[in-house]
Scaffold this motif. Structure first.
Motif, PDB file in Angstrom:
ATOM      1  N   ALA A 850      35.638  87.603  67.043  1.00  0.00           N
ATOM      2  CA  ALA A 850      37.078  87.388  67.206  1.00  0.00           C
ATOM      3  C   ALA A 850      37.438  85.907  67.097  1.00  0.00           C
ATOM      4  O   ALA A 850      38.473  85.549  66.502  1.00  0.00           O
ATOM      5  N   MET A 851      36.588  85.022  67.644  1.00  0.00           N
ATOM      6  CA  MET A 851      36.850  83.586  67.542  1.00  0.00           C
ATOM      7  C   MET A 851      36.870  83.142  66.084  1.00  0.00           C
ATOM      8  O   MET A 851      37.722  82.338  65.670  1.00  0.00           O
ATOM      9  N   GLY A 852      35.944  83.688  65.312  1.00  0.00           N
ATOM     10  CA  GLY A 852      35.903  83.336  63.897  1.00  0.00           C
ATOM     11  C   GLY A 852      37.157  83.782  63.170  1.00  0.00           C
ATOM     12  O   GLY A 852      37.727  83.035  62.358  1.00  0.00           O
ATOM     13  N   VAL A 853      37.612  84.996  63.456  1.00  0.00           N
ATOM     14  CA  VAL A 853      38.805  85.532  62.809  1.00  0.00           C
ATOM     15  C   VAL A 853      40.040  84.727  63.204  1.00  0.00           C
ATOM     16  O   VAL A 853      40.871  84.364  62.363  1.00  0.00           O
ATOM     17  N   VAL A 854      40.153  84.411  64.496  1.00  0.00           N
ATOM     18  CA  VAL A 854      41.313  83.662  64.988  1.00  0.00           C
ATOM     19  C   VAL A 854      41.328  82.254  64.425  1.00  0.00           C
ATOM     20  O   VAL A 854      42.376  81.747  63.963  1.00  0.00           O
ATOM     21  N   GLN A 855      40.190  81.582  64.456  1.00  0.00           N
ATOM     22  CA  GLN A 855      40.110  80.215  63.923  1.00  0.00           C
ATOM     23  C   GLN A 855      40.453  80.177  62.441  1.00  0.00           C
ATOM     24  O   GLN A 855      41.151  79.270  61.964  1.00  0.00           O
ATOM     25  N   ALA A 856      39.967  81.167  61.687  1.00  0.00           N
ATOM     26  CA  ALA A 856      40.256  81.207  60.253  1.00  0.00           C
ATOM     27  C   ALA A 856      41.751  81.349  60.005  1.00  0.00           C
ATOM     28  O   ALA A 856      42.310  80.708  59.096  1.00  0.00           O
ATOM     29  N   LEU A 857      42.429  82.181  60.822  1.00  0.00           N
ATOM     30  CA  LEU A 857      43.874  82.360  60.645  1.00  0.00           C
ATOM     31  C   LEU A 857      44.624  81.087  61.015  1.00  0.00           C
ATOM     32  O   LEU A 857      45.524  80.648  60.270  1.00  0.00           O
ATOM     33  N   ILE A 858      44.265  80.480  62.139  1.00  0.00           N
ATOM     34  CA  ILE A 858      44.982  79.285  62.596  1.00  0.00           C
ATOM     35  C   ILE A 858      44.820  78.136  61.598  1.00  0.00           C
ATOM     36  O   ILE A 858      45.768  77.362  61.355  1.00  0.00           O
ATOM     37  N   GLN A 859      43.636  78.031  61.015  1.00  0.00           N
ATOM     38  CA  GLN A 859      43.367  76.934  60.090  1.00  0.00           C
ATOM     39  C   GLN A 859      43.856  77.203  58.676  1.00  0.00           C
ATOM     40  O   GLN A 859      43.814  76.317  57.810  1.00  0.00           O
ATOM     41  N   SER A 860      44.311  78.438  58.413  1.00  0.00           N
ATOM     42  CA  SER A 860      44.761  78.779  57.057  1.00  0.00           C
ATOM     43  C   SER A 860      46.091  78.100  56.764  1.00  0.00           C
ATOM     44  O   SER A 860      46.863  77.760  57.651  1.00  0.00           O
ATOM     45  N   ALA A 861      46.336  77.937  55.478  1.00  0.00           N
ATOM     46  CA  ALA A 861      47.567  77.254  55.043  1.00  0.00           C
ATOM     47  C   ALA A 861      48.781  78.140  55.305  1.00  0.00           C
ATOM     48  O   ALA A 861      48.705  79.353  55.264  1.00  0.00           O
TER      49      ALA A 861
END
Length: 861
Positions: A850-861
């Protein structure tokens, strides 16, 4: 003789017209009715049968087992005018001074019901002064004194069982003054007995008194004095008071333990059996209390929290003194004890105490018991053989594997020989000891002894043994089979230690289940439980045997429909066969089950026509296993199943059936996927009805909520018609909180929230698969608000945290940029970080994902 007297006498003789007359009067004019009954009870010279029934009717007008009905009855009493209530109370106090014993006794019960309602609110100021006068004034006589003490005892018992306001200290003191006066050694023994019973029921209200040394000393002195009364009934009740005090006021026991030790051990050694048994209960309560305290201390220590309670380890300190008394008491079996395994005497009570002490002090008890076991397990006296065997079994639960392994290893051969003991009770005790070894220390059983052990246990199943012995043998086999629950050998090697014995085990157990006396002692149930256990834990190389057994079980089920036997026995047998079919369906593959599926379904559906909740539960569970096995092929059975399923879902009173039916909906949804959609409208209506029904047991409702998610996952966008209502119900459930101090409710709420999370996850998954996640957008704020609530709840457990983190990941992954701002919140990050630190590897894995999924979304453009 008055009309009411005649009506009551007729009603006492089950005259329906009289009963109807009483009911009609109650409905027509309740105040007049209850006053007339109380007057009848109080009037001397009236027929005692009428007086007694009048008093019992007054009591029953105010008392109920059901909580809601109890509230209604109390409200009806409170709604009476003060004049009407006062009239009843005057009559009840008058009846307590009646010349007739039965009238006094009945008045005590009726007055106690009124006092239960009014005393907590100080609404009956005359009650306690009247009781005190009746008990302390010689002029009223012994009968009135006893009845008044009974009344106080009943009142305390009823108030203790109901949710009443806190009793004032003044009220409690008056209760105690009256009761303690009655228990004094100068009083007649019958009065002391009534006072001792009343004291036991009043103790729950005496916390303030126990905190004051002088008052505590007075109570303890009075009770201890009563334990040496010349009347064994008084002694027994006094020891019952002591065990209640040990439970309620453990922290105040320290300064009394020396006299309490002397009194209890002397009673165990030399008093009448009923008194000695109650003295043992004192040590049972201490052991259970201290075991719980030690477990709590260990749990708090792991969290670096100081426990508020300190365990004084009374049990540990008393081992060397108390255990020898218990061992000796265990040899006091009645000579005909082997004819009645359900009797409860001193020997069984001592055995229970030894087991509780062993669980509390662990390995400390072993040296105190083993010499007795070794000396007497092969004694010529069966009393000592039996006691030694039971003592050995009793310490197994408290002993660590390392400390007891060698002894268990050596004991197996001795126990196997003892299976053929000449005394039936010793055989029974030996089987129990073997059961405990299989349950707790199976790794210590020598592998070379396994064939002899299995054959020895099977030999006790045949008709030459009593149903009690055969049942205990089946229980031992069940425990042996359960020892393979976590054994992975079968999966890695294709076989396990069960395989060589499985066919013979099943044959012998089925033969035992077919015994003409198999209904006695629950033998048939025990035999089926053992068979199912062995089937569940069977290895792959036993599959051919299981393939042979499935049609046999199905044919046996079919044969029951034409059997001439008692309905209860037939229903039970059908349920057991359904449970076997369920296990076999879970173990076999789809290609093995499909050819038999039509016949199985036909027979199991016929069981659902039976009005037996236990048989219906097993039938529904068998259907669930079948659906899981045949998957999409189950569609052809849905039209036939649907009517029975809907009936089961609406069996709110038989909530066990309802609960299994809800589980079946989930199983069928997973098996059929989108093919269940034609049936979902009626199913959803039944599920919603269950949530709205106030009578349905609360344990079912979380499962219903979780089921929403199963259905949504199965039918994808087809869930749209049910989305708004189900989301409203889920949000209502999300708002439910538990009082901090109510551990049971906290556990329930955690489970409820897990099911809500499962439902949200299933709905999001289903809508995502159906490309209709837009339908979920209006509800995301409420879902995240619920997650925030969980994140800030100090009472959440790891399982709830794992589900919450999983939902965070699912929402993030499914909805993406639509929830980017909402997901980027401190509580989300905090919950994920806490999950990553969890001691559970599963929770850590979910958190990392879940941390990976959340971080990827937050860091996405």
């Amino acid at each position: 003789m008055t009309d009411l007297t005649q009506i009551l006498i007729a009603a006492a003789n089950a005259d329906k017209n009289a009963e109807n007359s009483l009911n009609e009067w109650q409905e027509r004019n309740f105040p007049e009715f209850v006053n007339a009954l109380a007057a009848e009870l109080a009037t001397e010279g009236r027929d005692i049968r009428a007086r007694q029934l009048a008093g019992i009717t007054v009591k029953n007008l105010l008392a109920a087992i059901d909580e809601n009905l109890q509230i209604q009855k109390h409200d009806a009493w409170k709604a009476l005018q003060e004049e009407a209530r006062q009239g009843v109370k005057v009559h009840l106090l008058q009846a307590l001074r009646s010349k007739e014993t039965m009238a006094r006794h009945t008045a005590a019960q009726a007055a106690a019901e009124v006092a239960t309602i009014e005393v907590p609110y100080d609404a009956w100021p005359e009650f306690l002064p009247a009781m005190l006068e009746n008990i302390t004034t010689e002029a009223h006589g012994q009968g009135t004194r006893i009845a008044s003490l009974e009344c106080l005892g009943y009142t305390c018992e009823r108030m203790g069982n109901l949710d009443v306001p806190e009793i004032s200290e003044t009220t409690t003191n008056t209760f105690l003054t009256a009761i303690v006066d009655g228990i004094q050694k100068t009083r007649p023994e019958d009065v002391r007995l009534a006072a001792a019973c009343a004291l036991k029921n009043s103790l729950v209200f005496t916390q303030n008194n126990f905190e004051k040394k002088e008052e505590r000393n007075a109570i303890m002195s009075t009770v201890c004095e009563a334990t040496i009364s010349p009347d064994q009934r008084v002694r027994k009740e006094a020891f019952d008071c002591l065990q209640t005090i040990a439970f309620l006021y453990y922290e105040q026991l320290h300064e009394y333990m020396i006299p309490l030790f002397d009194l209890t051990t002397n009673a165990i050694k030399a008093d009448e059996e009923s008194v000695a048994t109650m003295a043992l209960e004192f040590w049972n309560v201490l052991a259970e209390t201290e075991e719980e305290m030690l477990l709590d201390e260990a749990e708090l220590q792991d969290q670096n929290i100081q426990s508020e309670r300190t365990c004084q380890r009374y049990t540990s300190s008393a081992v060397e003194h108390v255990v020898p008394l218990l061992l000796e008491a265990m040899t006091k079996q009645a000579e005909d004890a082997d004819l009645d395994f359900d009797q409860f005497g001193l020997s069984i009570a001592a055995n229970t105490s030894l087991g509780l002490i062993a669980q509390t002090v662990g390995d400390q008890v072993t040296p105190a018991v083993l010499p007795f076991v070794q000396q007497h397990i092969q004694s010529e006296n069966w009393h000592y053989r039996d006691a030694a065997t039971m003592a050995f079994a009793s310490i197994l639960e408290g002993a660590t594997a390392d400390s007891i392994a060698a002894v268990v290893h050596q004991s197996i051969a001795v126990l196997i020989r003892a299976l053929n003991d000449t005394n039936t009770l010793v055989q029974h005790s030996t089987l129990w000891a073997i059961s405990k070894i299989c349950e707790l220390h199976s790794r210590s059983i020598p592998q070379q002894e396994l064939p002899t052990l299995v054959n020895g246990l099977l030999s006790k199943l045949d008709a030459n043994n009593t149903p009690h012995v055969a049942r205990q043998a089946a229980n031992a086999l069940f425990k042996l089979g359960s020892a393979f629950d976590s054994d992975a050998t079968g999966q890695t090697t294709g076989t396990n230690l069960i395989s060589p014995f499985l066919q013979n085990l099943l044959q012998q157990l089925m033969t035992a289940a077919d015994r003409h006396d198999a209904n006695e002692a629950n033998l048939r149930v025990a035999a089926f439980e053992a068979m199912n256990c062995f089937l569940t834990n069977s290895a792959p190389d036993s599959k051919p045997l299981l393939l042979q057994l499935l049609p046999v079980a199905n044919e046996r089920l079919k044969a029951t429909f034409g059997m001439q036997m008692e309905k209860e026995c037939k229903d039970g047998l059908q349920g057991l066969l359904c449970s076997m079919i369920q296990v076999l369906c879970q173990k076999l593959d789809r290609e093995n089950i499909t050819p038999l599926a039509d016949n199985i379904m036909q027979n199991v559906l016929q069981v659902l026509q039976v009005k037996s909740s236990s048989a219906q539960q097993e039938a529904l569970s068998a259907i669930a296993a079948l659906a899981d096995a045949v998957e999409l092929d189950f569609e052809k059975y849905m039209s036939a199943l649907q009517p029975y399923l809907l009936v089961a879902l609406r069996q709110f009173e038989a909530y066990g059936v309802c609960n299994v039916a809800v589980g079946l909906v989930g199983d069928v949804s997973r098996a059929l996927e989108a093919k269940i959609e034609p049936f979902t409208k009626d199913i959803m209506e039944a599920l919603v009805e269950s949530l709205k029904d106030p009578t349905l047991h609360r344990s079912v409702k979380p499962c219903v909520l979780s089921c929403f998610g199963e259905i949504a996952t199965a039918i994808n966008f087809g869930y749209e018609p049910y989305l708004q209502l189900s989301m409203m119900l889920l949000m209502q459930a999300s708002a439910t909180d538990a009082p901090q101090e109510d551990d049971e409710m906290v556990e329930y709420i955690n489970g409820l929230r897990e099911c809500v999370l499962e439902a949200y996850t299933g709905i999001i998954t289903g809508l995502a698969d159906g490309n209709r996640l837009d339908l979920m957008t209006p509800y995301i704020g409420s879902v995240l608000q619920f997650l925030n609530k969980i994140a800030n709840d100090q009472n959440r457990d790891d399982a709830l945290m794992q589900k919450a983190i999983g939902l965070i990941g699912d929402v993030t992954q499914s909805m993406g940029k639509a929830v980017k701002v909402q997901i980027n919140q401190p509580f989300i990050a905090s919950l994920l970080q806490e999950g990553a630190r969890s001691p559970s590897p599963e929770t850590v894995n979910v958190a990392n994902w879940a941390m990976g999924v959340v971080q990827a979304l937050i860091q996405s453009a």
